[in-house]
Scaffold this motif. Structure first.
Motif, PDB file in Angstrom:
ATOM      1  N   SER A  32      20.577   8.271 -35.240  1.00  0.00           N
ATOM      2  CA  SER A  32      19.515   8.415 -36.249  1.00  0.00           C
ATOM      3  C   SER A  32      20.113   8.565 -37.648  1.00  0.00           C
ATOM      4  O   SER A  32      19.582   8.018 -38.618  1.00  0.00           O
ATOM      5  CB  SER A  32      18.596   9.586 -35.918  1.00  0.00           C
ATOM      6  OG  SER A  32      19.318  10.799 -35.886  1.00  0.00           O
ATOM      7  N   LEU A  81       4.898   2.384 -24.496  1.00  0.00           N
ATOM      8  CA  LEU A  81       6.232   2.286 -25.101  1.00  0.00           C
ATOM      9  C   LEU A  81       6.190   2.596 -26.595  1.00  0.00           C
ATOM     10  O   LEU A  81       7.077   3.281 -27.116  1.00  0.00           O
ATOM     11  CB  LEU A  81       6.815   0.893 -24.882  1.00  0.00           C
ATOM     12  CG  LEU A  81       7.347   0.590 -23.490  1.00  0.00           C
ATOM     13  CD1 LEU A  81       7.816  -0.862 -23.413  1.00  0.00           C
ATOM     14  CD2 LEU A  81       8.478   1.528 -23.123  1.00  0.00           C
ATOM     15  N   MET A  82       5.170   2.104 -27.285  1.00  0.00           N
ATOM     16  CA  MET A  82       5.056   2.377 -28.721  1.00  0.00           C
ATOM     17  C   MET A  82       4.822   3.858 -28.984  1.00  0.00           C
ATOM     18  O   MET A  82       5.432   4.444 -29.882  1.00  0.00           O
ATOM     19  CB  MET A  82       3.940   1.539 -29.337  1.00  0.00           C
ATOM     20  CG  MET A  82       4.297   0.072 -29.458  1.00  0.00           C
ATOM     21  SD  MET A  82       3.063  -0.863 -30.352  1.00  0.00           S
ATOM     22  CE  MET A  82       1.980  -1.336 -29.021  1.00  0.00           C
ATOM     23  N   ALA A  84       5.712   6.304 -27.007  1.00  0.00           N
ATOM     24  CA  ALA A  84       6.973   6.978 -26.679  1.00  0.00           C
ATOM     25  C   ALA A  84       7.978   6.839 -27.820  1.00  0.00           C
ATOM     26  O   ALA A  84       8.658   7.807 -28.181  1.00  0.00           O
ATOM     27  CB  ALA A  84       7.547   6.405 -25.389  1.00  0.00           C
ATOM     28  N   GLY A  85       8.064   5.655 -28.406  1.00  0.00           N
ATOM     29  CA  GLY A  85       8.978   5.443 -29.534  1.00  0.00           C
ATOM     30  C   GLY A  85       8.624   6.309 -30.732  1.00  0.00           C
ATOM     31  O   GLY A  85       9.502   6.886 -31.376  1.00  0.00           O
ATOM     32  N   LEU A  86       7.342   6.411 -31.028  1.00  0.00           N
ATOM     33  CA  LEU A  86       6.905   7.274 -32.127  1.00  0.00           C
ATOM     34  C   LEU A  86       7.225   8.735 -31.851  1.00  0.00           C
ATOM     35  O   LEU A  86       7.663   9.469 -32.743  1.00  0.00           O
ATOM     36  CB  LEU A  86       5.410   7.091 -32.380  1.00  0.00           C
ATOM     37  CG  LEU A  86       5.001   5.767 -33.023  1.00  0.00           C
ATOM     38  CD1 LEU A  86       3.481   5.621 -33.022  1.00  0.00           C
ATOM     39  CD2 LEU A  86       5.545   5.672 -34.441  1.00  0.00           C
ATOM     40  N   VAL A  88       9.639   9.871 -29.939  1.00  0.00           N
ATOM     41  CA  VAL A  88      11.097  10.036 -30.053  1.00  0.00           C
ATOM     42  C   VAL A  88      11.492  10.129 -31.528  1.00  0.00           C
ATOM     43  O   VAL A  88      12.299  10.978 -31.916  1.00  0.00           O
ATOM     44  CB  VAL A  88      11.843   8.886 -29.346  1.00  0.00           C
ATOM     45  CG1 VAL A  88      13.317   8.876 -29.717  1.00  0.00           C
ATOM     46  CG2 VAL A  88      11.682   8.999 -27.843  1.00  0.00           C
ATOM     47  N   GLY A  89      10.917   9.269 -32.359  1.00  0.00           N
ATOM     48  CA  GLY A  89      11.208   9.328 -33.796  1.00  0.00           C
ATOM     49  C   GLY A  89      10.791  10.654 -34.412  1.00  0.00           C
ATOM     50  O   GLY A  89      11.527  11.250 -35.200  1.00  0.00           O
ATOM     51  N   THR A  92      13.199  13.302 -33.225  1.00  0.00           N
ATOM     52  CA  THR A  92      14.489  13.159 -33.892  1.00  0.00           C
ATOM     53  C   THR A  92      14.464  13.825 -35.261  1.00  0.00           C
ATOM     54  O   THR A  92      15.399  14.528 -35.641  1.00  0.00           O
ATOM     55  CB  THR A  92      14.848  11.665 -34.021  1.00  0.00           C
ATOM     56  OG1 THR A  92      14.983  11.116 -32.719  1.00  0.00           O
ATOM     57  CG2 THR A  92      16.123  11.464 -34.784  1.00  0.00           C
ATOM     58  N   CYS A  98      19.418  13.107 -33.027  1.00  0.00           N
ATOM     59  CA  CYS A  98      19.018  12.503 -31.759  1.00  0.00           C
ATOM     60  C   CYS A  98      19.984  12.916 -30.651  1.00  0.00           C
ATOM     61  O   CYS A  98      20.901  13.696 -30.866  1.00  0.00           O
ATOM     62  CB  CYS A  98      18.980  10.981 -31.909  1.00  0.00           C
ATOM     63  SG  CYS A  98      20.542  10.288 -32.464  1.00  0.00           S
TER      64      CYS A  98
END
Length: 140
Positions: A32, A81-82, A84-86, A88-89, A92, A98
């Motif tokens: 990150s 998935l989107m 989950a990505g948000l 994770v961001g 972080t 990260c």
């Protein structure tokens, strides 16, 4: 034995890359943080982060070309998935790093903050998998 050996070599290469990056650049190789460096337009071509991240991106293609591994397709809901990505961001940013920064670089430096952060990441992952599979009954 073959997969164990490949995992061992991969871990060894990762460790060497992280230590090398720290030794040469004086900064940890948290993904990150590296991405933040290349997203800064004033330093994108001045930072070694660009080359490190390019190496991380290109290496799997070289490995695939050289060893022709079995391809595994993951299928799941794109919306999931989107989200989950948000998450994770968001995590972080909230955790100031990260899993690569805290889990690999921080723990190897015996950083208490990184140990706590990594335990928190892992616990959240364990709980998420448990809830998704055993409470909600989904497999992906």
């Amino acid at each position: 034995m073959h997969s164990f050996l490949l995992a061992f070599i991969g871990g060894l290469l990762l460790g060497v890359a992280v230590v090398g990056y720290l030794f040469v650049n004086g900064r940890i190789a948290g993904i990150s943080g590296l991405i933040a460096q290349i997203l800064n337009p004033q330093s994108i071509f001045k930072t070694p982060a660009l080359w490190f991240l390019l190496g991380l991106f290109i290496t799997p293609f070289i490995y695939g070309w050289a060893f022709k591994p079995e391809i595994i397709m993951a299928t799941t809901n794109p919306l999931l998935l989107m989200i989950a990505g948000l998450l994770v961001g968001f995590g972080t940013r909230l955790g100031s790093g990260c899993t690569s920064g805290h889990g690999i670089c921080g723990i190897s430096r015996l950083s208490v903050r990184s140990i706590v952060a990594t335990c928190t990441f892992m616990l959240a992952g364990f709980i998420t998998v448990y809830v998704m599979r055993h409470v909600l009954g989904t497999s992906s």
